[in-house]
Scaffold this active site. Structure first.
Site, PDB file in Angstrom:
ATOM      1  N   VAL A 166      59.079 -39.551  82.887  1.00  0.00           N
ATOM      2  CA  VAL A 166      59.137 -38.254  83.557  1.00  0.00           C
ATOM      3  C   VAL A 166      57.854 -38.012  84.351  1.00  0.00           C
ATOM      4  CG1 VAL A 166      59.559 -35.791  83.270  1.00  0.00           C
ATOM      5  CG2 VAL A 166      60.630 -37.414  81.714  1.00  0.00           C
ATOM      6  N   ASP A 167      56.729 -38.399  83.803  1.00  0.00           N
ATOM      7  CA  ASP A 167      55.473 -38.289  84.549  1.00  0.00           C
ATOM      8  C   ASP A 167      55.536 -39.100  85.840  1.00  0.00           C
ATOM      9  OD1 ASP A 167      53.787 -36.528  83.182  1.00  0.00           O
ATOM     10  OD2 ASP A 167      53.166 -38.046  81.752  1.00  0.00           O
TER      11      ASP A 167
END
Length: 374
Positions: A166-167
């Site tokens: 997600v980062d």
């Protein structure tokens, strides 16, 4: 050769992963990135080890900070230096908890007055509204954002992706938003505020799963390595180890059956269309596993690839890098003795460049202060 973003100055007030990944991509394309870090400690990832490189630096930090300069600033005591950097910059990236930069006098409204052309990118976990106080950690976003609910085996507790995905996705969205804002500035001379959150980025990246819910109200569930809409599209067992097969259409399924010496499966009305194969998944997968048990994964990889069937063994990272090398993709570079994963972009006129190893904490303070007249 100049990069596509040569001449741009990026003030990087971010740390850990999403922001640093975005700014490294900008740096690879020629931007001058000044990484602002805490005195004495620096970016949190400088201490995130093992593993460590041979000189003792954390590989986590090294992976997302090349082509940058570093200055250590106490954002309270050195606020004027920070404001001077923002006044000079084309782009500012920050991922503090919402409100922090405003309290420091470095929020977008204040800096817009100082530098109207500034493209100011804020990366948050859950936006700047009611979710502003929630901790912006990738693991939390994977959990509350639904990714863990569709990852892992059916009925399991939920499984995170093996990397802080997600980062990374959020960093990519941040980079895209920054480039769009720079294009607008080219036309108007005006900067703008770019905002991107982990949760919104994840929901976008969930693509077919998120669309199933948004368009049809379907709540997807974990299916292990299986696909909800395509069969065969999962992990199978060869004689020695697993192999992935992704037959995404009727032609590829027929080629698979022929290569496995099971043309009867291609002619079986239970498996005539993809929808039929999805309905008959259990029986078909059993038949395919029985046929695949006759040979090794590498043998099937060669045979099925030659037959036009998408497939591949499950590699570890060493084998993955070796494959990319064999395919001429040049997946890694050495930068002043530091091994780096290559930028995946290939641009014919303005390719990514590798100019500077990841910086040591504060090593460019004199250079930064000189260009700022401080």
């Amino acid at each position: 050769m100049s990069g596509a973003l040569s001449g741009l100055l990026v003030a990087d007030f971010s740390r850990v992963l999403a922001g640093p990944y975005a700014t490294m991509l900008l740096a690879d394309l020629g931007a001058e990135v000044v990484k602002v870090e805490r005195p004495g400690a620096g970016d949190d990832t400088r201490a995130w080890g093992p593993p460590y490189a041979p000189d003792g630096e954390a590989t986590y930090f090294l992976g997302v900070n090349r082509n940058k300069r570093s200055i250590a600033l106490d954002l309270r005591a050195d606020i004027e230096v920070a404001r001077a950097l923002a006044a000079r910059a084309d782009v500012l990236v920050e991922n503090f908890r919402p409100g922090t930069m405003d309290r420091l006098g470095l929020g977008y409204p204040a800096l817009r007055e100082l530098n109207p052309g500034l493209v100011y990118c804020s990366i948050t976990g859950f936006g700047s509204g009611p979710g502003a106080g929630l901790p912006g950690y990738d693991l939390i976003a994977q959990a509350v954002g639904g990714l863990m609910s569709v990852t892992g085996e059916p009925g399991g507790p939920g499984t995170k992706a093996g990397v802080a995905l997600v980062d990374v996705i959020t960093g990519l969205h941040a980079g895209l938003g920054i480039l769009a804002a720079l294009r607008h500035r080219d036309d108007t001379g005006e900067g703008q505020h770019v905002e991107v959150s982990l949760l919104s980025s994840l929901l976008s990246a969930l693509t077919n799963h998120a669309s199933a819910y948004a368009a049809a109200g379907v709540v997807p569930q974990a299916m292990g390595n299986r696909h909800p809409s395509i069969v065969p599209y999962e992990v199978f067992e060869a004689a020695d180890r697993p192999i992935v097969i992704a037959a995404g259409n009727d032609r590829q399924f027929q080629a698979l059956c022929k290569a496995l010496d099971r043309p009867d499966l291609a002619g079986d009305p239970r498996y005539a269309t993809n929808a039929d194969r999805v309905a008959g998944r259990v029986g078909l997968v059993a038949e395919l596993n029985a046929a695949l048990a006759a040979r090794t994964a590498d043998e099937w990889f060669e045979t099925l690839t030659a037959a036009g069937v998408p497939c591949g063994p499950i590699n570890d990272l060493a084998a993955a890098f070796a494959l990319a090398d064999d395919l001429g993709l040049e997946p890694s570079v050495q930068l002043d003795g530091v091994g780096q994963v290559a930028n995946p972009l290939r641009l014919s006129a303005t390719p990514p460049s590798y100019r500077r190893r990841p910086p040591r904490l504060g090593e460019d303070e004199d250079w930064v202060r000189e260009i700022l007249g401080r």
